[in-house]
Design a protein around this motif. Sequence first.
Motif, PDB file in Angstrom:
ATOM      1  N   ALA A 167      39.825  45.329  53.915  1.00 49.76           N
ATOM      2  CA  ALA A 167      38.375  45.153  54.031  1.00 49.76           C
ATOM      3  C   ALA A 167      37.817  44.459  52.797  1.00 49.76           C
ATOM      4  O   ALA A 167      36.976  43.548  52.906  1.00 49.76           O
ATOM      5  N   VAL A 168      38.281  44.853  51.624  1.00 51.78           N
ATOM      6  CA  VAL A 168      37.817  44.218  50.385  1.00 51.78           C
ATOM      7  C   VAL A 168      38.250  42.761  50.341  1.00 51.78           C
ATOM      8  O   VAL A 168      37.459  41.866  50.019  1.00 51.78           O
ATOM      9  N   ALA A 169      39.507  42.506  50.667  1.00 49.67           N
ATOM     10  CA  ALA A 169      40.015  41.136  50.621  1.00 49.67           C
ATOM     11  C   ALA A 169      39.260  40.230  51.583  1.00 49.67           C
ATOM     12  O   ALA A 169      38.928  39.084  51.249  1.00 49.67           O
ATOM     13  N   GLY A 170      38.984  40.739  52.786  1.00 49.33           N
ATOM     14  CA  GLY A 170      38.242  39.934  53.756  1.00 49.33           C
ATOM     15  C   GLY A 170      36.854  39.578  53.250  1.00 49.33           C
ATOM     16  O   GLY A 170      36.371  38.448  53.449  1.00 49.33           O
ATOM     17  N   ALA A 171      36.195  40.535  52.596  1.00 45.63           N
ATOM     18  CA  ALA A 171      34.862  40.260  52.038  1.00 45.63           C
ATOM     19  C   ALA A 171      34.946  39.212  50.935  1.00 45.63           C
ATOM     20  O   ALA A 171      34.115  38.290  50.864  1.00 45.63           O
ATOM     21  N   LEU A 172      35.957  39.324  50.066  1.00 44.15           N
ATOM     22  CA  LEU A 172      36.119  38.351  48.989  1.00 44.15           C
ATOM     23  C   LEU A 172      36.445  36.964  49.537  1.00 44.15           C
ATOM     24  O   LEU A 172      35.908  35.952  49.058  1.00 44.15           O
ATOM     25  N   LEU A 173      37.311  36.908  50.527  1.00 45.72           N
ATOM     26  CA  LEU A 173      37.646  35.611  51.126  1.00 45.72           C
ATOM     27  C   LEU A 173      36.431  34.970  51.777  1.00 45.72           C
ATOM     28  O   LEU A 173      36.216  33.752  51.674  1.00 45.72           O
ATOM     29  N   GLY A 174      35.626  35.798  52.444  1.00 45.76           N
ATOM     30  CA  GLY A 174      34.437  35.257  53.100  1.00 45.76           C
ATOM     31  C   GLY A 174      33.421  34.703  52.130  1.00 45.76           C
ATOM     32  O   GLY A 174      32.641  33.799  52.468  1.00 45.76           O
ATOM     33  N   ALA A 175      33.422  35.214  50.903  1.00 45.81           N
ATOM     34  CA  ALA A 175      32.478  34.747  49.886  1.00 45.81           C
ATOM     35  C   ALA A 175      33.124  33.766  48.913  1.00 45.81           C
ATOM     36  O   ALA A 175      32.521  33.440  47.888  1.00 45.81           O
ATOM     37  N   GLN A 176      34.329  33.290  49.235  1.00 49.13           N
ATOM     38  CA  GLN A 176      35.093  32.433  48.323  1.00 49.13           C
ATOM     39  C   GLN A 176      35.220  33.074  46.934  1.00 49.13           C
ATOM     40  O   GLN A 176      35.203  32.397  45.903  1.00 49.13           O
ATOM     41  N   GLY A 177      35.309  34.393  46.937  1.00 45.47           N
ATOM     42  CA  GLY A 177      35.504  35.120  45.696  1.00 45.47           C
ATOM     43  C   GLY A 177      34.254  35.389  44.904  1.00 45.47           C
ATOM     44  O   GLY A 177      34.288  36.115  43.901  1.00 45.47           O
TER      45      GLY A 177
END
Length: 444
Positions: free
Chosen positions: A315-325
Amino acid sequence: MPGIAVSTETRPRDWLEKAELHGSVSEPVLDTMNFLNEITHRYPDAISFAPGRPCDASFDPEQVIGHVRRYLDHLAERGGSPDDVRTALYQYGPTAGLIRDIIADSLRVDENMDVPAESILVTVGAQEAMLLVLRALVADPDDVLLVSSPCYVGITGAARLLDVRVRPVEEREDGFSAADLEAAVREELAGGRRPRVFYVVPDHSNPSGATMGARAREDLLRLAERYDFLILEDSPYRLVSPGTPLPTLKSLDRTRRVVHVGSYSKTLFPGARVGFVVADQRVRDADGGERLLAAELTKIKSMVTVNTSPLGQAAVAGALLGAQGRLSQLNAGAAARYGGSMREMLRQLDARLPEARRTALGVSWNEPSGGFFLTLRVPFTVDNEQLASCAQDFGVLWTPMTHFHPGGGGDHAIRLSTSSLTPAEIHEGTARLVRFVEARCAAL
């Protein structure tokens, strides 16, 4: 045998003596959260300035599903087979974490923190990270953990669990003082002890709300190098605060003096229970071989929690990927909301206790530009009994600052949290709080 009486003196006990348990279970700091939760449940209609948690209104349950889906797609796009994807989500996973490269990319673009993925360990929130760091670094009874005081109870609680000696360094009204820290370091050295780690929250600290200035950050790094100690930097509020934050200590670190603890509890959501530690210090063994401190911390974690939930990491990784970090951009709306809540709190205090009135009463407060907390200073003694009385008679909750002073102190200060309240709740809650303060001042 039948007919033989069993002496009550030799009968096995069906209870445990608390005195036989580790002393930490009797430590007041470990009761802090239980006490606050208990009094919150006891007065459910009270307006609470006590919890330092994100606002529930910012969470959308459907987003979690989207975050996980994005991470699974990311694994597939990088060549992961269906079996690989299934294993990543359902199995234990590597102790060091599944998403270290994604966290490293985020730190690089958002915090100007250029560290290799292998220097990162993914943890069960920041709390586990603190425990692991203390366990690894504090190896001798004469090693000392220095803390900026008042300080977050999680670090002092972890220290007590591990029987780590704690030396508080009192924070001034204008924040951290390198001169005060240096005096404490020299005193510990003179007593034959080794200052090993200094714990600090540089940005909008919990509990005081203070922020360390740019010069103080540079002074601290030079001090750590001069006296050969490490800095444990914990900064969960910087990316949920308005404006451009000062650089992290880790991004300014040129001699690997800073171990940086991070958490996604405030920037994403606490339920993920995902944090991390950046530990890029080199550890040399007796044969001259070198490993990163993160690798040594991973060994300890394998015996504590085994690994961090892959589902939470997804879940955290998906959020970071969606925001380009860029968590700063992802949290722009939340930062504006929290900043607005803090400004509203300060406006309400100023309106209800104008300068002349608060001066006459001996009341004051600091004015944080962000974060979740501020400090209200009052002329009367503040403790748990006063809190219970305030909840019952005035319908408002807060936190006595005594909970955050490991060396004693904070008897005349209150921590106020604005993060989880609406403007209407802040308006009414401040009115109740001021009535309580006025009543206690009148009774002096």
